[in-house]
Design a protein around this motif. Structure first.
Motif, PDB file in Angstrom:
ATOM      1  N   ARG A  86      -6.219  77.435  33.885  1.00  0.00           N
ATOM      2  CA  ARG A  86      -5.515  78.090  34.999  1.00  0.00           C
ATOM      3  C   ARG A  86      -6.445  78.233  36.203  1.00  0.00           C
ATOM      4  O   ARG A  86      -6.027  78.036  37.350  1.00  0.00           O
ATOM      5  N   ALA A  87      -7.693  78.582  35.945  1.00  0.00           N
ATOM      6  CA  ALA A  87      -8.653  78.736  37.042  1.00  0.00           C
ATOM      7  C   ALA A  87      -8.854  77.422  37.780  1.00  0.00           C
ATOM      8  O   ALA A  87      -8.893  77.381  39.017  1.00  0.00           O
ATOM      9  N   MET A  88      -8.977  76.321  37.048  1.00  0.00           N
ATOM     10  CA  MET A  88      -9.178  75.021  37.684  1.00  0.00           C
ATOM     11  C   MET A  88      -7.987  74.632  38.541  1.00  0.00           C
ATOM     12  O   MET A  88      -8.145  74.054  39.630  1.00  0.00           O
ATOM     13  N   ARG A  89      -6.782  74.932  38.091  1.00  0.00           N
ATOM     14  CA  ARG A  89      -5.601  74.617  38.904  1.00  0.00           C
ATOM     15  C   ARG A  89      -5.581  75.450  40.178  1.00  0.00           C
ATOM     16  O   ARG A  89      -5.229  74.955  41.256  1.00  0.00           O
ATOM     17  N   MET A  90      -5.985  76.708  40.084  1.00  0.00           N
ATOM     18  CA  MET A  90      -5.975  77.561  41.277  1.00  0.00           C
ATOM     19  C   MET A  90      -7.097  77.203  42.244  1.00  0.00           C
ATOM     20  O   MET A  90      -6.901  77.244  43.459  1.00  0.00           O
ATOM     21  N   ILE A  91      -8.259  76.849  41.721  1.00  0.00           N
ATOM     22  CA  ILE A  91      -9.349  76.414  42.602  1.00  0.00           C
ATOM     23  C   ILE A  91      -8.919  75.160  43.357  1.00  0.00           C
ATOM     24  O   ILE A  91      -9.174  75.020  44.557  1.00  0.00           O
ATOM     25  N   GLY A  92      -8.241  74.243  42.655  1.00  0.00           N
ATOM     26  CA  GLY A  92      -7.734  73.045  43.303  1.00  0.00           C
ATOM     27  C   GLY A  92      -6.738  73.358  44.396  1.00  0.00           C
ATOM     28  O   GLY A  92      -6.644  72.648  45.404  1.00  0.00           O
ATOM     29  N   ASP A  93      -5.988  74.436  44.235  1.00  0.00           N
ATOM     30  CA  ASP A  93      -4.987  74.841  45.228  1.00  0.00           C
ATOM     31  C   ASP A  93      -5.608  75.600  46.393  1.00  0.00           C
ATOM     32  O   ASP A  93      -4.903  76.004  47.315  1.00  0.00           O
ATOM     33  N   GLY A  94      -6.921  75.834  46.346  1.00  0.00           N
ATOM     34  CA  GLY A  94      -7.602  76.476  47.464  1.00  0.00           C
ATOM     35  C   GLY A  94      -7.680  77.987  47.398  1.00  0.00           C
ATOM     36  O   GLY A  94      -7.995  78.633  48.405  1.00  0.00           O
ATOM     37  N   VAL A  96      -9.871  80.021  45.943  1.00  0.00           N
ATOM     38  CA  VAL A  96     -11.209  80.564  46.210  1.00  0.00           C
ATOM     39  C   VAL A  96     -11.529  80.504  47.698  1.00  0.00           C
ATOM     40  O   VAL A  96     -12.118  81.431  48.265  1.00  0.00           O
ATOM     41  N   ASP A  97     -11.134  79.430  48.373  1.00  0.00           N
ATOM     42  CA  ASP A  97     -11.371  79.318  49.815  1.00  0.00           C
ATOM     43  C   ASP A  97     -10.634  80.400  50.593  1.00  0.00           C
ATOM     44  O   ASP A  97     -11.142  80.928  51.580  1.00  0.00           O
ATOM     45  N   ARG A  98      -9.426  80.732  50.145  1.00  0.00           N
ATOM     46  CA  ARG A  98      -8.608  81.709  50.882  1.00  0.00           C
ATOM     47  C   ARG A  98      -8.879  83.150  50.471  1.00  0.00           C
ATOM     48  O   ARG A  98      -8.859  84.061  51.306  1.00  0.00           O
ATOM     49  N   GLU A  99      -9.125  83.370  49.166  1.00  0.00           N
ATOM     50  CA  GLU A  99      -9.174  84.743  48.660  1.00  0.00           C
ATOM     51  C   GLU A  99     -10.503  85.102  48.008  1.00  0.00           C
ATOM     52  O   GLU A  99     -10.688  86.249  47.604  1.00  0.00           O
ATOM     53  N   GLY A 100     -11.397  84.139  47.887  1.00  0.00           N
ATOM     54  CA  GLY A 100     -12.683  84.404  47.261  1.00  0.00           C
ATOM     55  C   GLY A 100     -12.584  84.474  45.744  1.00  0.00           C
ATOM     56  O   GLY A 100     -11.499  84.398  45.158  1.00  0.00           O
ATOM     57  N   VAL A 101     -13.738  84.640  45.100  1.00  0.00           N
ATOM     58  CA  VAL A 101     -13.773  84.721  43.641  1.00  0.00           C
ATOM     59  C   VAL A 101     -13.032  85.961  43.151  1.00  0.00           C
ATOM     60  O   VAL A 101     -12.377  85.934  42.111  1.00  0.00           O
ATOM     61  N   SER A 102     -13.108  87.046  43.908  1.00  0.00           N
ATOM     62  CA  SER A 102     -12.404  88.270  43.500  1.00  0.00           C
ATOM     63  C   SER A 102     -10.900  88.042  43.480  1.00  0.00           C
ATOM     64  O   SER A 102     -10.205  88.525  42.577  1.00  0.00           O
ATOM     65  N   GLY A 124     -20.282  74.162  33.288  1.00  0.00           N
ATOM     66  CA  GLY A 124     -21.593  74.015  33.914  1.00  0.00           C
ATOM     67  C   GLY A 124     -21.610  74.396  35.373  1.00  0.00           C
ATOM     68  O   GLY A 124     -22.600  74.143  36.069  1.00  0.00           O
ATOM     69  N   ALA A 125     -20.536  74.998  35.871  1.00  0.00           N
ATOM     70  CA  ALA A 125     -20.460  75.413  37.279  1.00  0.00           C
ATOM     71  C   ALA A 125     -19.475  76.561  37.404  1.00  0.00           C
ATOM     72  O   ALA A 125     -18.445  76.579  36.719  1.00  0.00           O
ATOM     73  N   GLY A 126     -19.789  77.520  38.268  1.00  0.00           N
ATOM     74  CA  GLY A 126     -18.910  78.647  38.497  1.00  0.00           C
ATOM     75  C   GLY A 126     -17.876  78.341  39.568  1.00  0.00           C
ATOM     76  O   GLY A 126     -17.864  77.257  40.162  1.00  0.00           O
ATOM     77  N   PRO A 127     -16.985  79.295  39.875  1.00  0.00           N
ATOM     78  CA  PRO A 127     -15.906  79.049  40.839  1.00  0.00           C
ATOM     79  C   PRO A 127     -16.404  78.719  42.238  1.00  0.00           C
ATOM     80  O   PRO A 127     -15.799  77.891  42.926  1.00  0.00           O
ATOM     81  N   VAL A 128     -17.512  79.330  42.674  1.00  0.00           N
ATOM     82  CA  VAL A 128     -18.034  79.026  44.009  1.00  0.00           C
ATOM     83  C   VAL A 128     -18.513  77.583  44.090  1.00  0.00           C
ATOM     84  O   VAL A 128     -18.224  76.859  45.055  1.00  0.00           O
ATOM     85  N   ALA A 129     -19.243  77.135  43.061  1.00  0.00           N
ATOM     86  CA  ALA A 129     -19.744  75.755  43.048  1.00  0.00           C
ATOM     87  C   ALA A 129     -18.606  74.751  42.966  1.00  0.00           C
ATOM     88  O   ALA A 129     -18.634  73.699  43.614  1.00  0.00           O
ATOM     89  N   LEU A 130     -17.578  75.056  42.171  1.00  0.00           N
ATOM     90  CA  LEU A 130     -16.430  74.160  42.054  1.00  0.00           C
ATOM     91  C   LEU A 130     -15.684  74.051  43.385  1.00  0.00           C
ATOM     92  O   LEU A 130     -15.285  72.955  43.796  1.00  0.00           O
ATOM     93  N   ALA A 131     -15.500  75.188  44.052  1.00  0.00           N
ATOM     94  CA  ALA A 131     -14.834  75.174  45.357  1.00  0.00           C
ATOM     95  C   ALA A 131     -15.682  74.456  46.397  1.00  0.00           C
ATOM     96  O   ALA A 131     -15.160  73.746  47.267  1.00  0.00           O
ATOM     97  N   ARG A 132     -16.999  74.625  46.306  1.00  0.00           N
ATOM     98  CA  ARG A 132     -17.906  73.963  47.246  1.00  0.00           C
ATOM     99  C   ARG A 132     -17.819  72.448  47.121  1.00  0.00           C
ATOM    100  O   ARG A 132     -17.790  71.716  48.121  1.00  0.00           O
ATOM    101  N   ALA A 133     -17.766  71.933  45.889  1.00  0.00           N
ATOM    102  CA  ALA A 133     -17.630  70.490  45.680  1.00  0.00           C
ATOM    103  C   ALA A 133     -16.320  69.984  46.253  1.00  0.00           C
ATOM    104  O   ALA A 133     -16.249  68.891  46.838  1.00  0.00           O
ATOM    105  N   GLN A 134     -15.278  70.765  46.109  1.00  0.00           N
ATOM    106  CA  GLN A 134     -13.973  70.384  46.658  1.00  0.00           C
ATOM    107  C   GLN A 134     -13.998  70.374  48.180  1.00  0.00           C
ATOM    108  O   GLN A 134     -13.441  69.478  48.819  1.00  0.00           O
ATOM    109  N   ARG A 135     -14.660  71.376  48.775  1.00  0.00           N
ATOM    110  CA  ARG A 135     -14.765  71.416  50.244  1.00  0.00           C
ATOM    111  C   ARG A 135     -15.539  70.206  50.757  1.00  0.00           C
ATOM    112  O   ARG A 135     -15.202  69.639  51.805  1.00  0.00           O
ATOM    113  N   ALA A 136     -16.586  69.810  50.041  1.00  0.00           N
ATOM    114  CA  ALA A 136     -17.373  68.644  50.462  1.00  0.00           C
ATOM    115  C   ALA A 136     -16.523  67.384  50.457  1.00  0.00           C
ATOM    116  O   ALA A 136     -16.615  66.552  51.369  1.00  0.00           O
ATOM    117  N   HIS A 137     -15.667  67.238  49.438  1.00  0.00           N
ATOM    118  CA  HIS A 137     -14.794  66.074  49.383  1.00  0.00           C
ATOM    119  C   HIS A 137     -13.795  66.088  50.543  1.00  0.00           C
ATOM    120  O   HIS A 137     -13.560  65.063  51.191  1.00  0.00           O
TER     121      HIS A 137
END
Length: 450
Positions: A86-94, A96-102, A124-137
């Motif tokens: 569920r977390a991976m689907r939500m990180i993909g939907d943005g 963390v970028d909109r609402e942060g890890v909290s 091997g990566a937390g939500p911030v790192a996963l969101a960061r990789a997505q932002r880079a892409h």
């Protein structure tokens, strides 16, 4: 998969595993997709990662030859219903970028520390790192396909500052943003465009893809004012409006055939480029581009009843929904009534684009309707029923069934399409236990075969 199996996939350049794992080479400091055409590294120098973010966190940069950040996502996150999935689907939907890890933690019903611990332990990566990789892409796509100023791209991709943007691009790609833009592939593909012309995209998929069946379904379901399918079969264009967190959008997706392991050509027009990541992920769910057709066809092809259907349509997908709440309303009222709701309550576009004139109404605008529609709209508007990317599927279906006038068939279709559950059987359809965890695809094969 053990390391022996993974190395064999790398040695044979097996594209079936692109996105399922990544490998990094200690002697070069580069990480790649399994199908990378470069010389196979020695086994002792190879390390394996579940996500690109984990490889980046270990100090490896993305290969410029195979572009591992552009691979389809892992099908595992759509299958799994646990916290990590569920977390991976939500990180993909943005989220963390909109609402942060909290905000992510609140949606999951866990503390931020628990979410960090579970993701790090498994991926091997937390939500911030996963969101960061997505932002880079996202930033790379904008740099290499548009002429937007670099400062605008930094904020459109979700970075908090230009400095953070510059530092991340250097770490991930070992290039400055300007150099990364200059290194964009020339010739072929969608090509670079001005912002007014939209953002051209290649929506990658793995394995075979039955685009005709997907476009047939979208054509049959199209709601006037919101969607349109034009052109002849084999070369159709699907266009629709999108309601997104920061604004609205219009997308056009081509029924292009680039063969196994190819892509769909698309173009996005957004009122706010911060919605790019979210819009792309919702399109990927709509067209079911992160599926694993190899695993699906292997399981369903072993069933005597489905074997000839799978052989006739290898890579058949189970389409999702671009807007889960919109789909739930449409599933309840039907196509004709949905068109009436668009005319009555839909938000008109500032500049209509051909037959596309409105964005589908939000649940709050429909809450005053009588009967089951009003019940559903109210439950969606006040959060009693959640259909977002990370919603708990069991809870969502139970919440739908508790509403007045909501039948089991509608609830099952919403779970299959709006929530992207790959393992749903529909009432009245002879679905077998041996098809798990791909019953939704078995249903789609039966429907496609009439």
């Amino acid at each position: 998969m053990d390391e022996e199996t993974r190395y064999e996939a790398v040695r044979s350049r097996d594209a079936r595993f692109d996105g399922e794992f990544f490998f990094a080479v200690e002697t070069t400091g580069i990480y790649c997709r399994p199908s990378c055409p470069a010389v196979t590294p020695k086994r002792k120098n190879v390390r394996y990662y579940t996500t690109a973010a984990a490889a980046q966190g270990s100090g490896f940069r993305a290969c410029r030859r195979c572009r591992p950040d552009a691979v389809p996502g892992s099908a595992e996150w759509n299958v799994r219903a646990d916290v990590v999935g569920r977390a991976m689907r939500m990180i993909g939907d943005g989220v963390v970028d909109r609402e942060g890890v909290s905000g992510l933690a609140v949606r999951l019903g866990y503390s931020a520390r628990q979410v960090q611990r579970q993701l790090t332990a498994e991926l091997g990566a937390g939500p911030v790192a996963l969101a960061r990789a997505q932002r880079a892409h996202t930033a790379r796509v904008l740099l290499q396909t548009t002429d937007l100023p670099i400062t605008e791209i930094a904020f459109a991709a979700g970075f908090a500052s230009v400095r953070q943007f510059n530092d991340t691009i250097r770490v991930v790609y070992a290039l400055t943003p300007t150099a990364l833009r200059a290194a964009a592939p020339r010739g072929g593909g969608a090509g670079r465009a001005t912002p007014a012309a939209g953002v051209p995209l290649r929506l990658a998929y793995r394995g075979a893809y039955q685009a005709g069946a997907v476009f047939d379904l979208l054509s049959d379901e199209a709601v006037a004012g919101v969607e349109q399918v034009s052109g002849e079969r084999g070369g159709r264009t699907y266009r629709r409006t999108l309601r997104l967190p920061y604004g609205t959008g219009i997308v056009a997706v081509e029924e292009s055939d680039h063969g196994p392991g190819g892509w769909l050509d698309a173009r996005l027009h957004l009122t706010d480029l911060r919605d790019l990541t979210t819009a792309v992920q919702r399109l990927r769910r709509l067209f079911d581009l992160d599926a694993d057709p190899y695993a699906v066809d292997e399981r369903l092809g072993a069933d005597a009843r489905l074997a000839p259907l799978v052989a006739a349509r290898p890579g058949l997908r189970s389409p999702g929904a671009a807007d889960p709440e919109e789909f739930a309303v449409r599933a309840l009222v039907g196509r004709g009534e949905a068109s009436v709701l668009v005319e009555r309550y839909g938000k008109a576009l500032d500049a209509p684009c051909g037959a596309l004139t409105h964005v589908f109404p939000e649940p709050g605008a429909l809450a005053g309707e009588p009967g089951p529609l009003g019940e559903l709209a109210t439950a969606l508007a006040d959060g009693r029923v959640r259909l977002d990317a990370g919603a708990d599927r069991e809870d969502a279906e139970a919440g739908l069934l508790a509403l007045e006038g909501m039948g089991a068939g509608v609830a099952a279709v919403v779970r299959m399409r709006a929530l992207g559950d790959p393992d749903v059987g529909l009432p009245g359809v002879d679905v077998r236990e041996g098809w798990r965890p791909w019953r939704s695809y078995g249903v789609r094969h039966l429907l496609a075969a009439g």
